[in-house]
Each structure stands twice: as C-alpha cells, then as structure tokens.
Design an enzyme around this catalytic site. Sequence first.
Site, PDB file in Angstrom:
ATOM      1  N   HIS A  35      29.743  30.097  13.505  1.00 37.43           N
ATOM      2  CA  HIS A  35      29.735  29.043  12.673  1.00 37.43           C
ATOM      3  C   HIS A  35      29.432  27.805  13.450  1.00 37.43           C
ATOM      4  O   HIS A  35      28.701  26.771  13.174  1.00 37.43           O
ATOM      5  CB  HIS A  35      30.651  28.859  11.681  1.00 37.43           C
ATOM      6  CG  HIS A  35      30.811  30.094  11.008  1.00 37.43           C
ATOM      7  ND1 HIS A  35      31.851  30.869  10.777  1.00 37.43           N
ATOM      8  CD2 HIS A  35      30.312  30.419   9.588  1.00 37.43           C
ATOM      9  CE1 HIS A  35      31.711  31.798   9.881  1.00 37.43           C
ATOM     10  NE2 HIS A  35      30.767  31.563   8.968  1.00 37.43           N
ATOM     11  N   ARG A 188      34.499  39.134   8.526  1.00 39.77           N
ATOM     12  CA  ARG A 188      34.987  40.165   8.222  1.00 39.77           C
ATOM     13  C   ARG A 188      35.520  41.098   9.720  1.00 39.77           C
ATOM     14  O   ARG A 188      36.252  42.128   9.173  1.00 39.77           O
ATOM     15  CB  ARG A 188      34.079  41.167   7.650  1.00 39.77           C
ATOM     16  CG  ARG A 188      33.603  40.294   6.215  1.00 39.77           C
ATOM     17  CD  ARG A 188      32.820  41.154   5.153  1.00 39.77           C
ATOM     18  NE  ARG A 188      33.016  40.944   3.977  1.00 39.77           N
ATOM     19  CZ  ARG A 188      31.973  39.985   3.228  1.00 39.77           C
ATOM     20  NH1 ARG A 188      30.617  39.644   4.118  1.00 39.77           N
ATOM     21  NH2 ARG A 188      31.840  39.652   1.932  1.00 39.77           N
TER      22      ARG A 188
HETATM   23  P1  AMP Z   1      29.315  33.421   6.103  1.00 38.80           P
HETATM   24  O1  AMP Z   1      30.484  32.318   6.266  1.00 38.80           O
HETATM   25  O2  AMP Z   1      29.515  34.426   6.535  1.00 38.80           O
HETATM   26  O3  AMP Z   1      28.749  33.172   4.874  1.00 38.80           O
HETATM   27  O4  AMP Z   1      28.169  32.632   7.180  1.00 38.80           O
HETATM   28  C1  AMP Z   1      27.680  31.521   6.991  1.00 38.80           C
HETATM   29  C2  AMP Z   1      26.559  31.029   7.943  1.00 38.80           C
HETATM   30  O5  AMP Z   1      26.768  31.597   9.117  1.00 38.80           O
HETATM   31  C3  AMP Z   1      25.361  32.149   7.575  1.00 38.80           C
HETATM   32  O6  AMP Z   1      24.158  31.402   7.651  1.00 38.80           O
HETATM   33  C4  AMP Z   1      25.579  33.154   8.490  1.00 38.80           C
HETATM   34  O7  AMP Z   1      24.281  33.754   8.901  1.00 38.80           O
HETATM   35  C5  AMP Z   1      26.001  32.309   9.879  1.00 38.80           C
HETATM   36  N1  AMP Z   1      26.721  33.113  10.535  1.00 38.80           N
HETATM   37  C6  AMP Z   1      27.779  34.102  10.526  1.00 38.80           C
HETATM   38  N2  AMP Z   1      27.932  34.877  11.455  1.00 38.80           N
HETATM   39  C7  AMP Z   1      27.133  34.700  12.556  1.00 38.80           C
HETATM   40  C8  AMP Z   1      27.114  34.963  13.860  1.00 38.80           C
HETATM   41  N3  AMP Z   1      27.777  35.676  14.473  1.00 38.80           N
HETATM   42  N4  AMP Z   1      25.978  34.426  14.437  1.00 38.80           N
HETATM   43  C9  AMP Z   1      25.047  33.334  13.698  1.00 38.80           C
HETATM   44  N5  AMP Z   1      25.349  33.148  12.602  1.00 38.80           N
HETATM   45  C10 AMP Z   1      26.205  33.580  11.917  1.00 38.80           C
END
Ligand code: AMP
Length: 296
Positions: A35, A188
């Site tokens: 993030h 996760r």
């Molecule tokens: P989430 O909080 O998991 O819904 O993710 C929020 C945003 O962060 C989404 O656009 C995800 O694709 C991105 N994201 C989560 N993990 C990663 C990662 N390891 N690398 C790049 N982007 C990520």
Amino acid sequence: MLPLLNTRGALRGWREAASAPVVLVPTMGALHEGHAALIRTARQLAQPEGSVVVSIFVNPTQFGPGEDYSRYPRTLAADEALCRAAGADVIFQPEPASMYLPGHSVTVEESALSRGLCGAARPGHFRGVCTVVAKLFHLVQPETAVFGEKDYQQLAIIRRMVRDLDFPVRIVGHPTVREADGLALSSRNRYLTAAERTAAAGIPRTLEEARRRVEADPQIRVRSLEEWVASALAEATGGRVDYAAVVDAESLEPLEFFDRPARLAVAVHLGAARLIDNVALSTDNGAGGHSSGGKV
Ligand code: AMP
C-alpha cells in the site's frame, strides 16, 4: 496526525477545498509496504501541490458469507503513520452505516471479466467491489486512482467499469510488491502460521518457474501449463489450489495458446488464508511482457 474524515459530509467539505490533481488510493486498511508503494506513486502523480486521499474501508458488500469480514485486521493507528510517511494528505475512513444507507438497492455489476477466477469462487465479490469503488469515485472525484496488480482481476474490472460507465478517472496500475522470498505482500499474510508462511513462498516460486517454461517453450499448451502449475502449487505449499488459470491479459478470457498477452493467475487456500498472485507471461512472439514487481 493526518486529517481523518469519517463521514461522506466531512469528505465533501474537504473535497470542495482540495487542490488538484486529486489522486485516490482505495484500501481496506491493515496497510503494508505494498500500500505504501501505491501511496508514494499517488504522491508523485499528484505533484507536491495536488492532494492524495487514502480511503480505508473494509467493505462489507464484497465479503461472502463465511469469509473473513469480521476478523479482517483493523490497525488504524499504524495505518495513519504509514499513510503520513508515504505522503498522503488525508484519510477517508467511513463507517459502513455512512456508506450504505438503509434500503440501499442499486449496485454496479460487471458481467464478463468477473465471471472467472476469483469471481467464480466468490459470488457477488466484484459487484461489491465495483459498487464501492464507483461510490468512492463519486465522493472523492479523483483525477487519478491507483490500484495494485496484486489484485489483477480487480484492476482489469475497474478499468472496464471506468471505460463502460464513462468515469472521468485515470486508472494507474502498480506492480506487485513482494517480500524478499517473493511472497506478495498482503494483509491476509498475517493469518499464516510460521510454517505456512515459509510454505507460501512456493507460490511466487511456482509462478516464476511457469514464466520461465513459457519463455523457453512458447508452443507449450496452456492446459498442460495450468495442470503443471496446479500440481506444483499443491506440492510446494501443501495448500488447496482454488484455481491456476492462464487468461488473456485484458479480457481475462481463457486462452488455448500463448498467442497474445497472457496472465497466469492463481489462488491457494493455505491454513486460514486464501492467497492470490499472478504473473505476466511473455513469449518470443512478443506477447505478454514482464511486470517489474518491486521487492521490499
Ligand atoms: P486491499 O487493502 O487489500 O484491498 O488493497 C488495496 C490496494 O492495494 C489494491 O489496489 C491492491 O491491489 C493493492 N495491493 C495490495 N497488496 C499489494 C502488493 N503486495 N503490491 C501492490 N499492490 C498491492
């Protein structure tokens, strides 16, 4: 402390005075270096004079029954510090009751790209995602929004939604940020035991080996590669493979041959976690293309 906006009204007030360009990074919180990389990119896109908004919202409508909505990690104090260090200007963290009014009955449904991969395993998931992202776009009115390639299907679906519904928002994809052993960072990952965490590195290892196999033999049949990936994943991780699929990089339709840009996407149940990852597959005929994922 960054300004923390908890209601749609507070956000609207902030938005009226915000300096352009406004760049949005939608998240569910429990923020990590992946993030942070998106927020730093948003900062660059916004220039010093623009505005970077991080939304933190564990969106109930994108979780199915029996999924991890209630135990999804919530770490607001640490999230605030990470957002500030990465260059955000404001956090929008609405309560579910503020986002979904009683009797809400209108949703946004993408009907093609959502069918396979995670959409098949998680019915209604992408309806929840599209609906909340559409609402965030209306509320924040960003010029640009940044999404990670980690959730490749989600990124493709959001691009399609923006195209088909004429949202005036530019979508920027960011390469997956990985741990030193290749595991994609994910909120996760904290569900994993130490042994499962070690085994999870088998996911990126298998994807990398699959990428090499296609590079070495562009004539390889998609089906045989998928079968190899599924069994290699099960063996390397000890987990239960949900899917291992090669799809058209844009339409996400199944492929038979490597005759155009392709993406290998996988999902594996490991202990209490369901982990997803993906990789671009390139062949000699110029299809595909590598994504230069960063390591932390
Ligand atoms: P989430 O909080 O998991 O819904 O993710 C929020 C945003 O962060 C989404 O656009 C995800 O694709 C991105 N994201 C989560 N993990 C990663 C990662 N390891 N690398 C790049 N982007 C990520």
